[in-house]
Scaffold this active site. Structure first.
Site, PDB file in Angstrom:
ATOM      1  N   ASP A   1       0.849  -1.333   0.050  1.00 26.52           N
ATOM      2  CA  ASP A   1      -0.037  -0.003   0.029  1.00 26.52           C
ATOM      3  C   ASP A   1       0.971   1.284  -0.084  1.00 26.52           C
ATOM      4  OD1 ASP A   1      -1.690   2.288   0.624  1.00 26.52           O
ATOM      5  OD2 ASP A   1      -2.491   1.027   2.281  1.00 26.52           O
TER       6      ASP A   1
ATOM      7  N   ASN B   1      -7.089  12.765 -10.402  1.00 26.69           N
ATOM      8  CA  ASN B   1      -7.757  13.129 -11.506  1.00 26.69           C
ATOM      9  C   ASN B   1      -7.896  14.471 -11.625  1.00 26.69           C
ATOM     10  OD1 ASN B   1     -10.156  14.376 -10.250  1.00 26.69           O
ATOM     11  ND2 ASN B   1     -10.487  11.939  -9.503  1.00 26.69           N
TER      12      ASN B   1
ATOM     13  N   VAL C   1      -5.939   4.845  -5.314  1.00 29.11           N
ATOM     14  CA  VAL C   1      -4.614   5.077  -4.692  1.00 29.11           C
ATOM     15  C   VAL C   1      -5.120   6.772  -4.123  1.00 29.11           C
ATOM     16  CG1 VAL C   1      -2.555   6.344  -4.883  1.00 29.11           C
ATOM     17  CG2 VAL C   1      -2.897   4.369  -6.093  1.00 29.11           C
ATOM     18  N   ASP C   2      -5.900   7.763  -4.876  1.00 34.42           N
ATOM     19  CA  ASP C   2      -6.272   8.854  -4.663  1.00 34.42           C
ATOM     20  C   ASP C   2      -7.139   8.901  -3.261  1.00 34.42           C
ATOM     21  OD1 ASP C   2      -6.413  11.482  -5.023  1.00 34.42           O
ATOM     22  OD2 ASP C   2      -8.131  11.252  -6.545  1.00 34.42           O
TER      23      ASP C   2
ATOM     24  N   SER D   1      -2.523   4.870 -13.966  1.00 32.64           N
ATOM     25  CA  SER D   1      -3.725   4.555 -14.943  1.00 32.64           C
ATOM     26  C   SER D   1      -4.128   3.048 -14.875  1.00 32.64           C
ATOM     27  CB  SER D   1      -3.088   5.140 -16.277  1.00 32.64           C
ATOM     28  OG  SER D   1      -3.154   6.624 -16.314  1.00 32.64           O
ATOM     29  N   THR D   2      -3.426   2.246 -14.097  1.00 31.32           N
ATOM     30  CA  THR D   2      -3.619   0.839 -14.252  1.00 31.32           C
ATOM     31  C   THR D   2      -4.690   0.228 -13.438  1.00 31.32           C
ATOM     32  OG1 THR D   2      -2.074   0.210 -12.712  1.00 31.32           O
ATOM     33  CG2 THR D   2      -1.330   0.335 -15.007  1.00 31.32           C
ATOM     34  N   GLY D   3      -5.464   1.047 -12.780  1.00 29.77           N
ATOM     35  CA  GLY D   3      -6.551   0.757 -11.981  1.00 29.77           C
ATOM     36  C   GLY D   3      -8.048   1.310 -12.856  1.00 29.77           C
TER      37      GLY D   3
ATOM     38  N   TYR E   1      -8.528   3.797 -14.264  1.00 27.61           N
ATOM     39  CA  TYR E   1      -8.461   4.081 -15.651  1.00 27.61           C
ATOM     40  C   TYR E   1      -7.920   3.196 -16.967  1.00 27.61           C
ATOM     41  CZ  TYR E   1      -9.006   9.087 -14.424  1.00 27.61           C
ATOM     42  OH  TYR E   1      -9.104  10.226 -14.098  1.00 27.61           O
TER      43      TYR E   1
HETATM   44  N1  AR6 Z   1      -1.408   1.577  -3.065  1.00 24.15           N
HETATM   45  C1  AR6 Z   1      -0.435   1.213  -4.013  1.00 24.15           C
HETATM   46  N2  AR6 Z   1      -1.333   1.014  -5.276  1.00 24.15           N
HETATM   47  C2  AR6 Z   1      -2.611   1.045  -4.957  1.00 24.15           C
HETATM   48  C3  AR6 Z   1      -3.322   1.259  -3.853  1.00 24.15           C
HETATM   49  C4  AR6 Z   1      -2.791   1.739  -2.856  1.00 24.15           C
HETATM   50  N3  AR6 Z   1      -3.113   1.912  -1.681  1.00 24.15           N
HETATM   51  N4  AR6 Z   1      -4.880   1.343  -4.271  1.00 24.15           N
HETATM   52  C5  AR6 Z   1      -4.740   0.861  -5.547  1.00 24.15           C
HETATM   53  N5  AR6 Z   1      -3.605   0.865  -5.990  1.00 24.15           N
HETATM   54  P1  AR6 Z   1      -5.992   3.790  -9.643  1.00 24.15           P
HETATM   55  P2  AR6 Z   1      -5.809   5.285 -12.067  1.00 24.15           P
HETATM   56  C6  AR6 Z   1      -3.153   0.280  -7.750  1.00 24.15           C
HETATM   57  O1  AR6 Z   1      -7.486   3.255  -9.734  1.00 24.15           O
HETATM   58  O2  AR6 Z   1      -6.017   3.889 -12.902  1.00 24.15           O
HETATM   59  C7  AR6 Z   1      -9.326   7.492  -8.864  1.00 24.15           C
HETATM   60  O3  AR6 Z   1     -10.574   7.408  -8.309  1.00 24.15           O
HETATM   61  C8  AR6 Z   1      -4.333  -0.278  -8.696  1.00 24.15           C
HETATM   62  O4  AR6 Z   1      -4.436  -1.698  -8.175  1.00 24.15           O
HETATM   63  O5  AR6 Z   1      -5.799   4.206  -8.046  1.00 24.15           O
HETATM   64  O6  AR6 Z   1      -4.703   6.037 -12.497  1.00 24.15           O
HETATM   65  C9  AR6 Z   1      -8.539   9.060  -9.232  1.00 24.15           C
HETATM   66  O7  AR6 Z   1      -9.359   9.793  -8.485  1.00 24.15           O
HETATM   67  C10 AR6 Z   1      -3.682   0.161  -9.723  1.00 24.15           C
HETATM   68  O8  AR6 Z   1      -2.800  -0.769 -10.017  1.00 24.15           O
HETATM   69  O9  AR6 Z   1      -5.651   5.011 -10.694  1.00 24.15           O
HETATM   70  C11 AR6 Z   1      -9.099   8.903 -10.398  1.00 24.15           C
HETATM   71  O10 AR6 Z   1     -10.305   9.062 -10.724  1.00 24.15           O
HETATM   72  C12 AR6 Z   1      -2.881   1.443  -9.554  1.00 24.15           C
HETATM   73  O11 AR6 Z   1      -2.863   1.609  -7.944  1.00 24.15           O
HETATM   74  C13 AR6 Z   1      -8.772   7.303 -11.110  1.00 24.15           C
HETATM   75  O12 AR6 Z   1      -8.810   6.815  -9.787  1.00 24.15           O
HETATM   76  C14 AR6 Z   1      -3.514   2.451 -10.012  1.00 24.15           C
HETATM   77  O13 AR6 Z   1      -4.971   2.492  -9.855  1.00 24.15           O
HETATM   78  C15 AR6 Z   1      -7.300   7.233 -11.563  1.00 24.15           C
HETATM   79  O14 AR6 Z   1      -7.215   5.889 -12.089  1.00 24.15           O
END
Ligand code: AR6
Length: 169
Positions: free
Chosen positions: A10, A24, A33-34, A122-124, A126
């Site tokens: 995490d 975002n 993450v956000d 972007s790998t979540g 997005y």
């Molecule tokens: N620690 C490390 N990695 C994480 C964690 C954590 N606590 N939580 C998720 N991940 P994402 P995006 C991974 O969705 O795709 C938000 O709503 C996750 O498994 O956090 O850039 C923002 O406000 C994935 O591999 O970010 C935006 O609207 C990676 O982190 C949107 O999501 C990124 O997933 C951004 O989407």
């Protein structure tokens, strides 16, 4: 020489000079993450984000750019917020994803950060395929001239960790 390291876990539990948020454009929070960063970092981060929105970033932070705030209660000095592109099957947005890493490292250099922790931007939500997200992340960092000594990718699960490990090997 910049060292690239990988850890599974995490990102809000990391100790680093700067922790990167996969934000975002609104800068006002979200899921993934956000959400985790704002929850654990506390209200000081959101307060600074709101100030950015009434100041220089009235229209929000454009995709591919990065901006720093306090890290609040996280074990870091700064959070660097970057906005990754939403993945598209019809348009190549790779340059925007590379820009997230490059611009974040630029902010880190301006601040004098020596260690920085990145999530797989972007790998979540997005939807960016993990292998390609890892390729762009690793090659961009390797090709960027920076004074940062350690770039740590913090991968949430084993699938993500393995994708980055393959890229580094
Ligand atoms: N620690 C490390 N990695 C994480 C964690 C954590 N606590 N939580 C998720 N991940 P994402 P995006 C991974 O969705 O795709 C938000 O709503 C996750 O498994 O956090 O850039 C923002 O406000 C994935 O591999 O970010 C935006 O609207 C990676 O982190 C949107 O999501 C990124 O997933 C951004 O989407």
């Amino acid at each position: 020489m910049t060292r690239i390291t990988l850890v599974q876990g995490d990102i809000t539990r990391q100790t680093a000079d700067a922790i990167v948020n996969a934000a975002n454009s609104s800068l006002l929070g979200g899921g993934g993450v956000d959400g985790a960063i704002h929850r654990r970092g506390g209200p000081a981060i959101l307060a600074e984000c709101r100030k950015l929105r009434v100041g220089h970033y009235g229209k929000g932070l454009p995709t591919g750019q990065a901006v720093a705030t306090t890290a609040g209660e996280l074990d870091a000095r700064w959070v660097i917020h970057t906005v990754g592109p939403v993945h598209s099957d019809t348009e190549d947005r790779s340059a925007l994803l590379a820009s997230c890493y490059r611009e974040s490292l630029k902010r880190a250099d301006e601040l004098g950060a020596r260690t920085i922790a990145f999530p797989a931007v972007s790998t979540g939500v997005y939807g960016w395929p993990m292998d390609d997200g890892a390729r762009i992340a690793v090659t961009t960092v390797q090709e960027t001239d920076t004074a940062v000594e350690e770039v740590r990718f913090v991968l949430f699960d084993n699938h993500a960790y393995e994708a980055f490990a393959r890229r580094l090997a």
